[in-house]
Scaffold this motif. Structure first.
Motif, PDB file in Angstrom:
ATOM      1  N   THR A  49      49.648  91.728  21.015  1.00 58.05           N
ATOM      2  CA  THR A  49      49.173  90.400  21.412  1.00 58.05           C
ATOM      3  C   THR A  49      48.741  90.419  22.875  1.00 58.05           C
ATOM      4  O   THR A  49      49.475  90.911  23.731  1.00 58.05           O
ATOM      5  CB  THR A  49      50.268  89.329  21.244  1.00 58.05           C
ATOM      6  OG1 THR A  49      50.783  89.393  19.907  1.00 58.05           O
ATOM      7  CG2 THR A  49      49.729  87.934  21.509  1.00 58.05           C
ATOM      8  N   ARG A  66      44.851  83.418  23.239  1.00 56.71           N
ATOM      9  CA  ARG A  66      45.783  84.429  22.708  1.00 56.71           C
ATOM     10  C   ARG A  66      45.136  85.111  21.515  1.00 56.71           C
ATOM     11  O   ARG A  66      44.627  84.436  20.616  1.00 56.71           O
ATOM     12  CB  ARG A  66      47.100  83.782  22.275  1.00 56.71           C
ATOM     13  CG  ARG A  66      47.977  83.433  23.432  1.00 56.71           C
ATOM     14  CD  ARG A  66      49.307  82.876  22.935  1.00 56.71           C
ATOM     15  NE  ARG A  66      50.116  82.516  24.070  1.00 56.71           N
ATOM     16  CZ  ARG A  66      51.315  83.043  24.308  1.00 56.71           C
ATOM     17  NH1 ARG A  66      51.833  83.899  23.482  1.00 56.71           N
ATOM     18  NH2 ARG A  66      51.992  82.675  25.379  1.00 56.71           N
ATOM     19  N   ARG A  68      45.646  88.292  18.555  1.00 61.08           N
ATOM     20  CA  ARG A  68      46.513  89.239  17.837  1.00 61.08           C
ATOM     21  C   ARG A  68      45.645  90.417  17.449  1.00 61.08           C
ATOM     22  O   ARG A  68      44.587  90.238  16.836  1.00 61.08           O
ATOM     23  CB  ARG A  68      47.087  88.539  16.606  1.00 61.08           C
ATOM     24  CG  ARG A  68      47.782  89.458  15.595  1.00 61.08           C
ATOM     25  CD  ARG A  68      49.098  89.963  16.155  1.00 61.08           C
ATOM     26  NE  ARG A  68      50.027  90.375  15.133  1.00 61.08           N
ATOM     27  CZ  ARG A  68      50.005  91.558  14.501  1.00 61.08           C
ATOM     28  NH1 ARG A  68      49.067  92.426  14.756  1.00 61.08           N
ATOM     29  NH2 ARG A  68      50.924  91.845  13.619  1.00 61.08           N
ATOM     30  N   GLU A  76      58.795  94.920  17.642  1.00 61.27           N
ATOM     31  CA  GLU A  76      59.058  93.699  18.404  1.00 61.27           C
ATOM     32  C   GLU A  76      59.735  94.045  19.734  1.00 61.27           C
ATOM     33  O   GLU A  76      60.430  95.061  19.841  1.00 61.27           O
ATOM     34  CB  GLU A  76      59.950  92.757  17.593  1.00 61.27           C
ATOM     35  CG  GLU A  76      59.314  92.267  16.307  1.00 61.27           C
ATOM     36  CD  GLU A  76      58.020  91.493  16.535  1.00 61.27           C
ATOM     37  OE1 GLU A  76      57.929  90.736  17.533  1.00 61.27           O
ATOM     38  OE2 GLU A  76      57.094  91.645  15.725  1.00 61.27           O
ATOM     39  N   ASP A 111      46.292  83.960  12.884  1.00 60.63           N
ATOM     40  CA  ASP A 111      47.567  84.267  12.230  1.00 60.63           C
ATOM     41  C   ASP A 111      48.435  83.023  12.190  1.00 60.63           C
ATOM     42  O   ASP A 111      48.012  81.929  12.575  1.00 60.63           O
ATOM     43  CB  ASP A 111      48.253  85.447  12.929  1.00 60.63           C
ATOM     44  CG  ASP A 111      48.792  85.116  14.313  1.00 60.63           C
ATOM     45  OD1 ASP A 111      48.624  83.965  14.789  1.00 60.63           O
ATOM     46  OD2 ASP A 111      49.386  86.012  14.937  1.00 60.63           O
ATOM     47  N   GLY A 112      49.665  83.177  11.745  1.00 62.98           N
ATOM     48  CA  GLY A 112      50.570  82.049  11.596  1.00 62.98           C
ATOM     49  C   GLY A 112      50.946  81.374  12.912  1.00 62.98           C
ATOM     50  O   GLY A 112      51.461  80.263  12.925  1.00 62.98           O
ATOM     51  N   PHE A 113      50.677  82.044  14.045  1.00 64.80           N
ATOM     52  CA  PHE A 113      50.978  81.483  15.356  1.00 64.80           C
ATOM     53  C   PHE A 113      49.728  80.915  16.030  1.00 64.80           C
ATOM     54  O   PHE A 113      49.754  80.584  17.207  1.00 64.80           O
ATOM     55  CB  PHE A 113      51.615  82.544  16.257  1.00 64.80           C
ATOM     56  CG  PHE A 113      52.929  83.045  15.730  1.00 64.80           C
ATOM     57  CD1 PHE A 113      54.089  82.292  15.862  1.00 64.80           C
ATOM     58  CD2 PHE A 113      53.006  84.271  15.089  1.00 64.80           C
ATOM     59  CE1 PHE A 113      55.294  82.743  15.376  1.00 64.80           C
ATOM     60  CE2 PHE A 113      54.220  84.736  14.595  1.00 64.80           C
ATOM     61  CZ  PHE A 113      55.360  83.974  14.733  1.00 64.80           C
ATOM     62  N   GLY A 114      48.608  80.876  15.309  1.00 64.89           N
ATOM     63  CA  GLY A 114      47.382  80.322  15.860  1.00 64.89           C
ATOM     64  C   GLY A 114      46.570  81.290  16.703  1.00 64.89           C
ATOM     65  O   GLY A 114      45.591  80.895  17.330  1.00 64.89           O
ATOM     66  N   ARG A 115      46.958  82.557  16.729  1.00 61.07           N
ATOM     67  CA  ARG A 115      46.214  83.549  17.501  1.00 61.07           C
ATOM     68  C   ARG A 115      45.032  84.042  16.677  1.00 61.07           C
ATOM     69  O   ARG A 115      45.193  84.354  15.496  1.00 61.07           O
ATOM     70  CB  ARG A 115      47.103  84.751  17.848  1.00 61.07           C
ATOM     71  CG  ARG A 115      48.332  84.383  18.632  1.00 61.07           C
ATOM     72  CD  ARG A 115      49.276  85.556  18.766  1.00 61.07           C
ATOM     73  NE  ARG A 115      49.831  85.910  17.449  1.00 61.07           N
ATOM     74  CZ  ARG A 115      50.770  86.815  17.250  1.00 61.07           C
ATOM     75  NH1 ARG A 115      51.271  87.492  18.261  1.00 61.07           N
ATOM     76  NH2 ARG A 115      51.216  87.073  16.040  1.00 61.07           N
TER      77      ARG A 115
END
Length: 163
Positions: A49, A66, A68, A76, A111-115
């Motif tokens: 990221t 942002r 990805r 992680e 993605d699921g985090f808006g990136r």
């Protein structure tokens, strides 16, 4: 595609044709044509990221976006994989932070985090696919997202790599 962009891409492809441990001319997939942008990576958050300022053309910039890295997954930076995650983040930081890059975004996908999902290409002395480089050098593994954003992974961009 404008003449300037075509000249840039042609020059980039010529530059990609030499040099060990970097992707060859096949590094920029054909589907990138309409979704390719110049950008400056302003911050690396983790191994897959980044935050970038993106030149949308016509003097229009999207700051602090942002992104990805598409088609890869890195450890992680929290939990059991912390050390490996920090190594991946540092490798990515050395490659792109503060540098001008070329982005190929996956059309209309986040993605699921808006990136937004993106392939990143370093355009310095030896242009190459950052996503593929991270896989080749053991910092990431190929990852195919599920759902409508599914497309090719950067594994295809590994063709022509020299060990």
């Amino acid at each position: 595609m404008s003449h300037g962009t075509m000249s840039f891409v042609a020059g980039l492809l010529v530059a990609l044709s030499s040099g060990p441990a970097f992707p060859q001319a096949s590094a920029i997939p054909d589907e990138c044509d309409l979704y390719t942008y110049r950008a400056t990576v302003t911050r690396v958050i983790d191994g897959d990221t980044v935050v970038a300022d993106i030149d949308l053309g016509f003097h229009v910039w999207k700051h602090g976006e942002r992104l990805r890295l598409y088609g890869i997954d890195t450890p992680e930076i929290r939990g059991e994989t912390r050390q490996e995650g920090l190594r991946a983040a540092e490798a990515l930081r050395e490659l792109v932070e503060g540098k001008d890059v070329l982005l190929c975004t996956v059309k209309d996908c986040a993605d699921g985090f808006g990136r937004y999902l993106a392939r990143i290409f370093v355009i310095d002395d030896k242009p190459f696919s950052v996503n593929a480089w991270l896989i080749l050098n053991g910092y990431a593994v190929p990852y195919v997202p599920k759902g409508r954003c599914k497309a090719e992974t950067p594994v295809g961009e590994l063709e022509g790599f020299n060990d």
